[in-house]
Write a protein that holds these residues in place. Structure first.
Motif, PDB file in Angstrom:
ATOM      1  N   GLN A  22       0.838  -1.211   0.000  1.00  0.00           N
ATOM      2  CA  GLN A  22       0.000   0.000   0.000  1.00  0.00           C
ATOM      3  C   GLN A  22       0.867   1.255   0.000  1.00  0.00           C
ATOM      4  N   LEU A  23       1.892   1.277   0.845  1.00  0.00           N
ATOM      5  CA  LEU A  23       2.786   2.433   0.916  1.00  0.00           C
ATOM      6  C   LEU A  23       3.590   2.593  -0.371  1.00  0.00           C
ATOM      7  N   ALA A  24       4.062   1.481  -0.929  1.00  0.00           N
ATOM      8  CA  ALA A  24       4.834   1.536  -2.171  1.00  0.00           C
ATOM      9  C   ALA A  24       3.996   2.125  -3.300  1.00  0.00           C
ATOM     10  N   LYS A  25       2.736   1.747  -3.361  1.00  0.00           N
ATOM     11  CA  LYS A  25       1.841   2.304  -4.381  1.00  0.00           C
ATOM     12  C   LYS A  25       1.629   3.801  -4.151  1.00  0.00           C
ATOM     13  N   GLU A  26       1.385   4.171  -2.904  1.00  0.00           N
ATOM     14  CA  GLU A  26       1.121   5.574  -2.583  1.00  0.00           C
ATOM     15  C   GLU A  26       2.327   6.458  -2.892  1.00  0.00           C
ATOM     16  N   TYR A  27       3.530   5.978  -2.541  1.00  0.00           N
ATOM     17  CA  TYR A  27       4.733   6.785  -2.713  1.00  0.00           C
ATOM     18  C   TYR A  27       5.507   6.453  -3.986  1.00  0.00           C
ATOM     19  N   GLN A  28       4.995   5.496  -4.770  1.00  0.00           N
ATOM     20  CA  GLN A  28       5.681   5.037  -5.983  1.00  0.00           C
ATOM     21  C   GLN A  28       7.112   4.599  -5.653  1.00  0.00           C
ATOM     22  N   SER A  29       7.219   3.819  -4.590  1.00  0.00           N
ATOM     23  CA  SER A  29       8.505   3.350  -4.080  1.00  0.00           C
ATOM     24  C   SER A  29       8.661   1.861  -4.310  1.00  0.00           C
ATOM     25  N   ASP A  30       9.882   1.380  -4.126  1.00  0.00           N
ATOM     26  CA  ASP A  30      10.182  -0.042  -4.150  1.00  0.00           C
ATOM     27  C   ASP A  30      10.161  -0.574  -2.723  1.00  0.00           C
ATOM     28  N   ILE A  31      10.246  -1.889  -2.600  1.00  0.00           N
ATOM     29  CA  ILE A  31      10.272  -2.538  -1.288  1.00  0.00           C
ATOM     30  C   ILE A  31      11.564  -3.345  -1.164  1.00  0.00           C
ATOM     31  N   ILE A  32      12.301  -3.093  -0.104  1.00  0.00           N
ATOM     32  CA  ILE A  32      13.499  -3.871   0.235  1.00  0.00           C
ATOM     33  C   ILE A  32      13.081  -4.884   1.296  1.00  0.00           C
ATOM     34  N   SER A  33      13.270  -6.163   1.013  1.00  0.00           N
ATOM     35  CA  SER A  33      12.981  -7.186   2.012  1.00  0.00           C
ATOM     36  C   SER A  33      14.187  -7.352   2.919  1.00  0.00           C
ATOM     37  N   ALA A  34      13.941  -7.311   4.230  1.00  0.00           N
ATOM     38  CA  ALA A  34      14.993  -7.527   5.219  1.00  0.00           C
ATOM     39  C   ALA A  34      14.717  -8.791   6.022  1.00  0.00           C
ATOM     40  N   ASP A  35      13.965  -9.705   5.436  1.00  0.00           N
ATOM     41  CA  ASP A  35      13.630 -10.959   6.110  1.00  0.00           C
ATOM     42  C   ASP A  35      14.747 -11.969   5.857  1.00  0.00           C
ATOM     43  N   SER A  36      15.336 -12.475   6.905  1.00  0.00           N
ATOM     44  CA  SER A  36      16.520 -13.335   6.799  1.00  0.00           C
ATOM     45  C   SER A  36      16.243 -14.675   6.119  1.00  0.00           C
ATOM     46  N   ARG A  37      15.005 -15.106   6.018  1.00  0.00           N
ATOM     47  CA  ARG A  37      14.700 -16.376   5.379  1.00  0.00           C
ATOM     48  C   ARG A  37      14.123 -16.192   3.976  1.00  0.00           C
ATOM     49  N   GLN A  38      13.549 -15.041   3.694  1.00  0.00           N
ATOM     50  CA  GLN A  38      12.990 -14.806   2.361  1.00  0.00           C
ATOM     51  C   GLN A  38      14.088 -14.592   1.315  1.00  0.00           C
ATOM     52  N   PHE A  39      15.323 -14.388   1.736  1.00  0.00           N
ATOM     53  CA  PHE A  39      16.440 -14.256   0.791  1.00  0.00           C
ATOM     54  C   PHE A  39      16.609 -15.523  -0.044  1.00  0.00           C
ATOM     55  N   HIS A  61      12.808  -6.236  -3.693  1.00  0.00           N
ATOM     56  CA  HIS A  61      14.216  -6.595  -3.824  1.00  0.00           C
ATOM     57  C   HIS A  61      14.600  -7.542  -2.695  1.00  0.00           C
ATOM     58  N   PHE A  62      15.476  -8.495  -2.993  1.00  0.00           N
ATOM     59  CA  PHE A  62      16.017  -9.454  -2.029  1.00  0.00           C
ATOM     60  C   PHE A  62      14.993 -10.512  -1.606  1.00  0.00           C
ATOM     61  N   ILE A  63      14.099 -10.876  -2.510  1.00  0.00           N
ATOM     62  CA  ILE A  63      13.166 -11.983  -2.281  1.00  0.00           C
ATOM     63  C   ILE A  63      13.666 -13.170  -3.096  1.00  0.00           C
ATOM     64  N   GLN A  64      14.020 -14.239  -2.405  1.00  0.00           N
ATOM     65  CA  GLN A  64      14.487 -15.487  -3.007  1.00  0.00           C
ATOM     66  C   GLN A  64      15.523 -15.235  -4.100  1.00  0.00           C
ATOM     67  N   HIS A  65      16.504 -14.392  -3.801  1.00  0.00           N
ATOM     68  CA  HIS A  65      17.488 -14.018  -4.802  1.00  0.00           C
ATOM     69  C   HIS A  65      18.786 -14.827  -4.741  1.00  0.00           C
TER      70      HIS A  65
END
Length: 99
Positions: A22-39, A61-65
């Motif tokens: 929701q915030l990314a859409k509102e601000y036209q931003s990207d999302i950085i994942s900081a979840d240690s297991r979703q990498f 960014h940084f999802i299952q990468h």
């Protein structure tokens, strides 16, 4: 102008991804994942990886990468995330980190 990083933190499955989108859409931003297991590509169970639909709703960014077979430390993530944020802040401000 100062760069702003909105950080959404908390336990698994409380709606962080939905709020981040929701915030990314509102601000036209990207999302950085900081979840240690979703990498990790191989970790699909118990990690609440965003669905394909969620990933299409906002750039993540940084999802299952990387593979779990690769060494990836918190220092590696810090370097990668700071480099990515340097680039993203040239496009838009604020940016969003979730984990």
């Amino acid at each position: 102008m100062n760069n702003i990083l909105l950080s959404i933190i908390g336990p698994t499955a409380i709606g962080k991804t939905s709020l981040a989108i929701q915030l990314a859409k509102e601000y036209q931003s990207d999302i950085i994942s900081a979840d240690s297991r979703q990498f990790f590509q191989e970790m699909n169970i118990g990690t609440a990886v965003p669905s394909k639909q969620e990933l299409e709703m906002a750039k993540h960014h940084f999802i299952q990468h990387i593979s779990i077979q690769q060494e990836y430390t918190v220092g590696d993530f810090e370097k990668d995330a700071l480099n990515k944020l340097d680039y993203l802040f040239t496009k838009n401000n604020p940016q969003i980190m979730v984990g």
